[in-house]
Design an enzyme around this catalytic site. Sequence first.
Site, mmCIF file in Angstrom:
data_model
loop_
_atom_site.group_PDB
_atom_site.id
_atom_site.type_symbol
_atom_site.label_atom_id
_atom_site.label_comp_id
_atom_site.label_asym_id
_atom_site.label_seq_id
_atom_site.Cartn_x
_atom_site.Cartn_y
_atom_site.Cartn_z
ATOM 1 N N ALA A 31 0.864 -1.185 0.000
ATOM 2 C CA ALA A 31 0.000 0.000 0.000
ATOM 3 C C ALA A 31 0.898 1.231 0.000
ATOM 4 O O ALA A 31 1.615 1.481 0.971
ATOM 5 C CB ALA A 31 -0.906 -0.015 1.229
ATOM 6 N N HIS A 49 -10.341 0.618 -0.260
ATOM 7 C CA HIS A 49 -9.386 -0.402 -0.700
ATOM 8 C C HIS A 49 -9.195 -1.455 0.399
ATOM 9 O O HIS A 49 -9.172 -2.652 0.113
ATOM 10 C CB HIS A 49 -8.043 0.225 -1.067
ATOM 11 C CG HIS A 49 -8.014 0.830 -2.430
ATOM 12 N ND1 HIS A 49 -7.406 0.216 -3.486
ATOM 13 C CD2 HIS A 49 -8.508 1.995 -2.901
ATOM 14 C CE1 HIS A 49 -7.527 0.976 -4.563
ATOM 15 N NE2 HIS A 49 -8.196 2.059 -4.229
#
Length: 180
Positions: A31, A49
């Site tokens: 990420a 997400h």
Amino acid sequence: MLVLITGGQRSGKSRLAEKLLAEHNAVVYFATAEYNDSDTEMSERIKKHQSRRNPAWRTVECYKQFYQFIEQDRSYLLDCVTNSVSRLLFDYTHDKECLHSGELEILLSQIKKEYSLLIETAKAKNANIYFVTNEVGSAVIPMHPISRAFVDLQGMINAFIAENCDAVYLCVSGIPIKIK
């Protein structure tokens, strides 16, 4: 296998990567976005997400030196190259208003080295990496010099990664098109 998934904002890139890896539980999710309490819109994007992610996946929050996390025969989702390049550009420029002659090439070389190490390590360890990135060069040329440098860098890094990938997908309006 190395796979690049590109397209515009909200075009379905991340969903495609998640779908392609849905059957895998041993996935490491890189990420690259920076969480900031004062940026509520970005915080919401990050939360969306996170909520879609397979709970068995391990998340590593980083935007550089990915290679140090690569293990033998494992799958990785890097979401996204665009945030990584943006943060690397900011690391280099800090408060500069523009890049001077030759600086774009220096920065491009540094970012290519970053991604070369990742690609070489993945190949050596038989790891799969799914890169998610934004296709930023299809719009108007930005007026601000640093913004233009970012678009140029992102386009060149996308091309570099695509050249090294086994497959490339372009997402348009939620529809993935395999282009390599």
